[in-house]
Design a protein around this motif. Sequence first.
Motif, mmCIF file in Angstrom:
data_model
loop_
_atom_site.group_PDB
_atom_site.id
_atom_site.type_symbol
_atom_site.label_atom_id
_atom_site.label_comp_id
_atom_site.label_asym_id
_atom_site.label_seq_id
_atom_site.Cartn_x
_atom_site.Cartn_y
_atom_site.Cartn_z
ATOM 1 N N SER A 95 0.880 -1.184 0.000
ATOM 2 C CA SER A 95 0.000 0.000 0.000
ATOM 3 C C SER A 95 0.902 1.213 0.000
ATOM 4 O O SER A 95 2.087 1.117 0.348
ATOM 5 N N TRP A 96 0.348 2.362 -0.334
ATOM 6 C CA TRP A 96 1.177 3.576 -0.257
ATOM 7 C C TRP A 96 1.327 4.023 1.191
ATOM 8 O O TRP A 96 2.291 4.688 1.549
ATOM 9 N N THR A 97 0.394 3.635 2.048
ATOM 10 C CA THR A 97 0.606 3.860 3.479
ATOM 11 C C THR A 97 1.905 3.169 3.893
ATOM 12 O O THR A 97 2.750 3.769 4.567
ATOM 13 N N GLY A 119 -1.998 -1.490 -3.040
ATOM 14 C CA GLY A 119 -0.599 -1.486 -3.473
ATOM 15 C C GLY A 119 -0.029 -0.088 -3.475
ATOM 16 O O GLY A 119 -0.754 0.892 -3.283
ATOM 17 N N LEU A 138 -1.688 2.498 -5.190
ATOM 18 C CA LEU A 138 -2.386 1.620 -6.135
ATOM 19 C C LEU A 138 -3.669 1.100 -5.511
ATOM 20 O O LEU A 138 -4.157 0.019 -5.847
ATOM 21 N N ASN A 139 -4.213 1.890 -4.572
ATOM 22 C CA ASN A 139 -5.477 1.523 -3.946
ATOM 23 C C ASN A 139 -6.625 1.656 -4.952
ATOM 24 O O ASN A 139 -6.577 2.469 -5.867
ATOM 25 N N LEU A 187 4.818 5.164 2.578
ATOM 26 C CA LEU A 187 5.127 6.346 3.388
ATOM 27 C C LEU A 187 5.894 5.947 4.643
ATOM 28 O O LEU A 187 6.837 6.628 5.057
ATOM 29 N N LYS A 224 -7.646 4.900 -6.747
ATOM 30 C CA LYS A 224 -6.692 5.760 -7.432
ATOM 31 C C LYS A 224 -6.767 5.569 -8.963
ATOM 32 O O LYS A 224 -7.425 4.645 -9.445
ATOM 33 N N ASP A 271 4.135 12.971 -1.401
ATOM 34 C CA ASP A 271 3.006 12.039 -1.401
ATOM 35 C C ASP A 271 2.172 12.327 -2.650
ATOM 36 O O ASP A 271 1.272 13.159 -2.637
ATOM 37 N N THR A 273 -4.975 16.284 3.689
ATOM 38 C CA THR A 273 -4.486 15.062 3.057
ATOM 39 C C THR A 273 -5.113 13.878 3.739
ATOM 40 O O THR A 273 -5.767 14.003 4.771
ATOM 41 N N MET A 274 -4.902 12.702 3.156
ATOM 42 C CA MET A 274 -5.360 11.483 3.798
ATOM 43 C C MET A 274 -4.514 11.267 5.063
ATOM 44 O O MET A 274 -3.322 11.555 5.077
HETATM 45 C C1 PLP Z 1 -4.719 7.085 -1.022
HETATM 46 C C2 PLP Z 1 -3.780 7.996 -0.329
HETATM 47 C C3 PLP Z 1 -2.815 7.529 0.585
HETATM 48 C C4 PLP Z 1 -2.745 6.118 1.058
HETATM 49 O O1 PLP Z 1 -2.567 5.196 0.037
HETATM 50 P P1 PLP Z 1 -3.009 3.664 0.273
HETATM 51 O O2 PLP Z 1 -2.436 2.959 -0.895
HETATM 52 O O3 PLP Z 1 -4.510 3.644 0.316
HETATM 53 O O4 PLP Z 1 -2.408 3.218 1.562
HETATM 54 C C5 PLP Z 1 -1.930 8.443 1.103
HETATM 55 N N1 PLP Z 1 -1.970 9.736 0.785
HETATM 56 C C6 PLP Z 1 -2.892 10.230 -0.065
HETATM 57 C C7 PLP Z 1 -2.868 11.683 -0.400
HETATM 58 C C8 PLP Z 1 -3.843 9.376 -0.625
HETATM 59 O O5 PLP Z 1 -4.776 9.879 -1.443
#
Ligand code: PLP
Length: 425
Positions: A78-80, A212, A201-202, A83, A205, A176, A104-105
């Motif tokens: 995941s992008w989490t 992802g 890659l959620n 990060l 998106k 990000d 932001t998320m």
């Molecule tokens: C979706 C998103 C994330 C987290 O990504 P995941 O793949 O869902 O963990 C982080 N930052 C922003 C700005 C996002 O939109």
Amino acid sequence: MAKLAINGGTPAVTAHFPHFNTFDEAEKQAVNRVLDSGVLSDYVGAWCDQFYGGAEVRSFERACAARFGVKHAITVNSWTSGLICAVGALDIEPGDEILVSPWTMCATATAILVWNAIPVFVDIERDTFNMDPEKIAARITPKTKAIVVPDIFGHAGKMREILAVARQHGLKVIEDAAQAPGAMYQGKKVGTLGDIGGFSLNYHKHIHTGEGGIIVTDDDTLAERMQLIRNHAEAIVAARPDLPMNNMIGFNFRLGEMEAAIGKAQLLKLDAILARRRWEAEALLDGLQGLDGLRLPRALEGCTHDYYILGLQLSEALQKSVGKHKIVQALKAEGIPAVADRYVNVHRYPMYTKRMAYGRGGYPFNLASPQALSSYGDGACPVAEHLQDHAYMGLVLCLHHYSEEAVQQIGNAFHKVWENLRELA
Ligand SMILES: *Cc1c(COP(=O)(O)O)cnc(C)c1O
């Protein structure tokens, strides 16, 4: 004058809005290729060749490195997770401070807390909804080590100015770009402007693999540290005594082979997906011309916009005379899907205002400077708060496909609501 749907009139929008779905034979073949191989993941959490993952993961990473023009692309689940890898790869200590936007998320900031560092919120500006470069310096203390900059809604922040402040103060920059893959900023690819960047890659998106993420960097040392954190770093450092051990706490952030194979098929479609989304957004924006007191988003000079969300802003006069909640309710009643009256104010989440994350004793906030703590809660980020409470409304474009008919009808619905604002007031 047509009667508003919220008052019993006929909705202006009758079009069908299919869920956003870009999968076809290409993804099916990718999945079948992996299923036929019987290898759904080929990682080993020990120092050996498979430490870097299987054939699909590596092939997808090569394709990403080529597409985004970087030395290293590192996939994660995941992008989490990406990060978390990025923050951990920096040379930071518990209690160090990292600047981040509140618009932001939540994961953008939580990734900092995972390493016991302190998120410090910097207010945003209204052109791009991103961190305001002019407000950065005031939040910097001797403990500040880095900035995490979102490119929110699909448009880059004012990166030239942000990078200049970062350089001046010796801060690392993590970008990000979850919502902005393929967007451009003054001739450069969004996500590659800082030391580390990346994409989600959620499912929601532009391109996705269900779950992802992709991390990108040109820095060999940071890349290696992120690969270690992705895959059980603490089990590998014994075999690699050459590596610094700080923050080599590992996770299992590995992407599966099936997701990697889907990702490769999706990546080939990115440009076409973005072109279609831009057409939808620009057609919608054409339809929203001439509405008094409605501020429309636009790409800054030399930039392109991915339009993950179409962020709109109401004038003070409209906020006072009608209020955004009534306007959004009226638009929803007209049949517009995914019109939102809020985004996010992370700095007002209870975790920050109550300063409670790990356990009950206030850790790690009890390590923070008074300046850091003053970036939490009401009043700390007035622009982000004013947008959230009064001015912002958005069309969440990432959820649906918009036909020509749909776009036309949405424009009509906005004009209908605007013609009847007096009735709503
Ligand atoms: C979706 C998103 C994330 C987290 O990504 P995941 O793949 O869902 O963990 C982080 N930052 C922003 C700005 C996002 O939109």
